[in-house]
Design a protein around this motif. Sequence first.
Motif, PDB file in Angstrom:
ATOM      1  N   ARG A  16     -24.478  -1.943   1.740  1.00 39.73           N
ATOM      2  CA  ARG A  16     -25.865  -1.456   1.723  1.00 39.73           C
ATOM      3  C   ARG A  16     -25.968  -0.248   0.788  1.00 39.73           C
ATOM      4  N   TYR A  17     -27.126  -0.115   0.162  1.00 38.52           N
ATOM      5  CA  TYR A  17     -27.374   1.034  -0.719  1.00 38.52           C
ATOM      6  C   TYR A  17     -28.868   1.180  -0.950  1.00 38.52           C
ATOM      7  N   ARG A  18     -29.231   2.282  -1.589  1.00 46.56           N
ATOM      8  CA  ARG A  18     -30.617   2.512  -1.983  1.00 46.56           C
ATOM      9  C   ARG A  18     -30.669   2.641  -3.502  1.00 46.56           C
ATOM     10  N   SER A  19     -31.594   1.964  -4.117  1.00 45.59           N
ATOM     11  CA  SER A  19     -31.780   2.065  -5.556  1.00 45.59           C
ATOM     12  C   SER A  19     -32.466   3.374  -5.899  1.00 45.59           C
ATOM     13  N   ALA A  20     -32.587   3.646  -7.198  1.00 44.31           N
ATOM     14  CA  ALA A  20     -33.111   4.945  -7.644  1.00 44.31           C
ATOM     15  C   ALA A  20     -34.508   5.228  -7.109  1.00 44.31           C
ATOM     16  N   ASP A  21     -35.294   4.182  -6.847  1.00 45.31           N
ATOM     17  CA  ASP A  21     -36.661   4.393  -6.331  1.00 45.31           C
ATOM     18  C   ASP A  21     -36.715   4.476  -4.814  1.00 45.31           C
ATOM     19  N   GLY A  22     -35.527   4.470  -4.164  1.00 45.50           N
ATOM     20  CA  GLY A  22     -35.470   4.596  -2.716  1.00 45.50           C
ATOM     21  C   GLY A  22     -35.497   3.288  -1.953  1.00 45.50           C
ATOM     22  N   THR A  23     -35.584   2.175  -2.640  1.00 51.61           N
ATOM     23  CA  THR A  23     -35.642   0.872  -1.967  1.00 51.61           C
ATOM     24  C   THR A  23     -34.286   0.517  -1.370  1.00 51.61           C
ATOM     25  N   PRO A  24     -34.226   0.128  -0.096  1.00 54.27           N
ATOM     26  CA  PRO A  24     -32.951  -0.273   0.500  1.00 54.27           C
ATOM     27  C   PRO A  24     -32.560  -1.683   0.074  1.00 54.27           C
ATOM     28  N   HIS A  25     -31.260  -1.893  -0.087  1.00 51.43           N
ATOM     29  CA  HIS A  25     -30.738  -3.203  -0.473  1.00 51.43           C
ATOM     30  C   HIS A  25     -29.512  -3.507   0.370  1.00 51.43           C
ATOM     31  N   ALA A  26     -29.214  -4.779   0.539  1.00 46.47           N
ATOM     32  CA  ALA A  26     -27.994  -5.218   1.217  1.00 46.47           C
ATOM     33  C   ALA A  26     -27.426  -6.413   0.467  1.00 46.47           C
ATOM     34  N   ILE A  27     -26.111  -6.424   0.310  1.00 42.21           N
ATOM     35  CA  ILE A  27     -25.437  -7.521  -0.396  1.00 42.21           C
ATOM     36  C   ILE A  27     -24.309  -8.040   0.486  1.00 42.21           C
ATOM     37  N   SER A  28     -24.371  -9.305   0.808  1.00 41.68           N
ATOM     38  CA  SER A  28     -23.279  -9.964   1.519  1.00 41.68           C
ATOM     39  C   SER A  28     -22.272 -10.485   0.497  1.00 41.68           C
ATOM     40  N   CYS A  29     -20.980 -10.304   0.771  1.00 42.93           N
ATOM     41  CA  CYS A  29     -19.996 -10.671  -0.235  1.00 42.93           C
ATOM     42  C   CYS A  29     -18.716 -11.174   0.427  1.00 42.93           C
ATOM     43  N   ALA A  30     -17.831 -11.741  -0.402  1.00 45.10           N
ATOM     44  CA  ALA A  30     -16.523 -12.171   0.085  1.00 45.10           C
ATOM     45  C   ALA A  30     -15.498 -11.059  -0.021  1.00 45.10           C
ATOM     46  N   PHE A  31     -15.637 -10.208  -1.064  1.00 41.85           N
ATOM     47  CA  PHE A  31     -14.666  -9.147  -1.307  1.00 41.85           C
ATOM     48  C   PHE A  31     -15.382  -7.909  -1.834  1.00 41.85           C
ATOM     49  N   VAL A  32     -14.802  -6.743  -1.535  1.00 39.81           N
ATOM     50  CA  VAL A  32     -15.284  -5.478  -2.091  1.00 39.81           C
ATOM     51  C   VAL A  32     -14.146  -4.855  -2.892  1.00 39.81           C
ATOM     52  N   ALA A  33     -14.428  -4.464  -4.124  1.00 43.27           N
ATOM     53  CA  ALA A  33     -13.466  -3.753  -4.966  1.00 43.27           C
ATOM     54  C   ALA A  33     -13.843  -2.279  -4.979  1.00 43.27           C
ATOM     55  N   GLY A  34     -12.972  -1.442  -4.405  1.00 45.76           N
ATOM     56  CA  GLY A  34     -13.234  -0.005  -4.347  1.00 45.76           C
ATOM     57  C   GLY A  34     -12.712   0.681  -5.584  1.00 45.76           C
ATOM     58  N   CYS A  35     -13.597   0.927  -6.535  1.00 42.26           N
ATOM     59  CA  CYS A  35     -13.224   1.497  -7.840  1.00 42.26           C
ATOM     60  C   CYS A  35     -13.927   2.824  -8.069  1.00 42.26           C
ATOM     61  N   ASP A  36     -14.235   3.551  -7.005  1.00 43.93           N
ATOM     62  CA  ASP A  36     -15.076   4.740  -7.101  1.00 43.93           C
ATOM     63  C   ASP A  36     -14.307   6.042  -6.963  1.00 43.93           C
ATOM     64  N   GLY A  37     -13.002   6.021  -7.191  1.00 43.12           N
ATOM     65  CA  GLY A  37     -12.248   7.258  -7.278  1.00 43.12           C
ATOM     66  C   GLY A  37     -11.833   7.825  -5.934  1.00 43.12           C
ATOM     67  N   GLU A  38     -11.082   8.935  -6.035  1.00 40.33           N
ATOM     68  CA  GLU A  38     -10.496   9.548  -4.847  1.00 40.33           C
ATOM     69  C   GLU A  38     -11.543   9.978  -3.831  1.00 40.33           C
ATOM     70  N   HIS A  39     -12.691  10.458  -4.300  1.00 37.77           N
ATOM     71  CA  HIS A  39     -13.709  11.004  -3.404  1.00 37.77           C
ATOM     72  C   HIS A  39     -14.859  10.037  -3.169  1.00 37.77           C
ATOM     73  N   GLY A  40     -14.669   8.770  -3.513  1.00 40.83           N
ATOM     74  CA  GLY A  40     -15.722   7.781  -3.326  1.00 40.83           C
ATOM     75  C   GLY A  40     -15.845   7.313  -1.891  1.00 40.83           C
ATOM     76  N   VAL A  41     -16.820   6.440  -1.679  1.00 38.54           N
ATOM     77  CA  VAL A  41     -17.115   5.989  -0.317  1.00 38.54           C
ATOM     78  C   VAL A  41     -16.159   4.897   0.152  1.00 38.54           C
ATOM     79  N   THR A  42     -15.510   4.189  -0.768  1.00 38.58           N
ATOM     80  CA  THR A  42     -14.724   3.040  -0.322  1.00 38.58           C
ATOM     81  C   THR A  42     -13.468   3.467   0.433  1.00 38.58           C
TER      82      THR A  42
END
Length: 412
Positions: free
Chosen positions: A152-178
Amino acid sequence: MAEGARQLDETPESATVVVIGAGPAGLTVASLLRRCGIDCVVLERRSREHVAQRQRAGIVEARAVRMFESWGLADLVLGGPPHDGILEFRVDGESHLVDDSDGSEGPGARLCPQQVLVQKLTAAHLADGGDLRYEAADVTLHDLTGDRPMVRYRSADGTPHAISCAFVAGCDGEHGVTRTAVPDGHLTAHTLDHGIGWLTVLADAPPPAHPLLAVSPQGFAAHFPRGPHSSRYYLQCPPDDDPGAWPDDRIWDALRTRLADPALTAGPITDRETFRLRGLVNEPMQYGRLFLVGDAAHIVSPMGGKGMNLALYDADLFARAVRDQVRDGDDTALRTYSERCLRRVWSDQEFSHWLTRTVHDAGDATRCGPFLQRLARARLDRLFSSPAAARAFAELMTGLDPAQDRPASTGR
């Protein structure tokens, strides 16, 4: 529950892979998946302009160049000239040229600053129809151990979104959310603080003929190319030093002294910051259907240029593993992803640690003591005088170590 939230839960988007982070790791994952015909969505919390200008690594090692070539991407994403394979060590003003090419067939390393790689990966991915979403805020991960995780996330205009997936790749660095989405007790963090700081300086000044590492009684210094008219410099300093304590004149005086180059050409300094040299490895690099890639899983001391290249190695293994699962129903590579990545990670951590201690201990004995200083100088002497030591150094610098890339034997 609000009607909008109910509707969001009922009709999420769907993707095979959601990639969190649009740095070198995330963009490489996404580009390789697109080459396999596997759909993915890339979410990045920063703007495209911010990501494209981040100054970091400058050399794409031979293994990574050959990886991009094997995917048919090298000509599209690698900028900058080939690295000539020569690294200069300057010890108390005496120059020693070391060939860091191991002589294997195929293209060698490229002098390609991280921001150039990111810009070219971004352009290639978008031109190929990739789905890349910037300024994605409040990213959260759900049901990572289930069959279909939700992002789940919010786009720049504040709209909420949700994406169902098979896999998540955590590529957001040491201090990221993953990484922080992994529950306590499932990851073990191995850390090392070298007790060494660097002042890193970017300047519009002529690059060196070869990447240069300098050892002197005043401390370590380095000079690396960052383009035809730009240079990156490093100066050893106390770990918690204030960049403001380093005005331009002090920086150039220290560089001329430590590089043993009184005629070093100065130029406008465009960036300066200090940081601590340290190592970090999170084990394992997987939790359920979340796979950590690059800095989200490991941080390496900059010596040896392994940080970005390890991220590219992870990205290659992850993309191939997903391809095997989606195309052939074979989950072997996904199940062994962490084990295979960590073989390379620990090998590169050891090399980076060896090089870090060698060039810093060999300089100012007041920090490490005369015994360790002499040991470090003995290691440098061996590197300069022993063909066998030089070959081993070249193999590790090149990034080619076949024993690390082979999958573990399954027996008969």
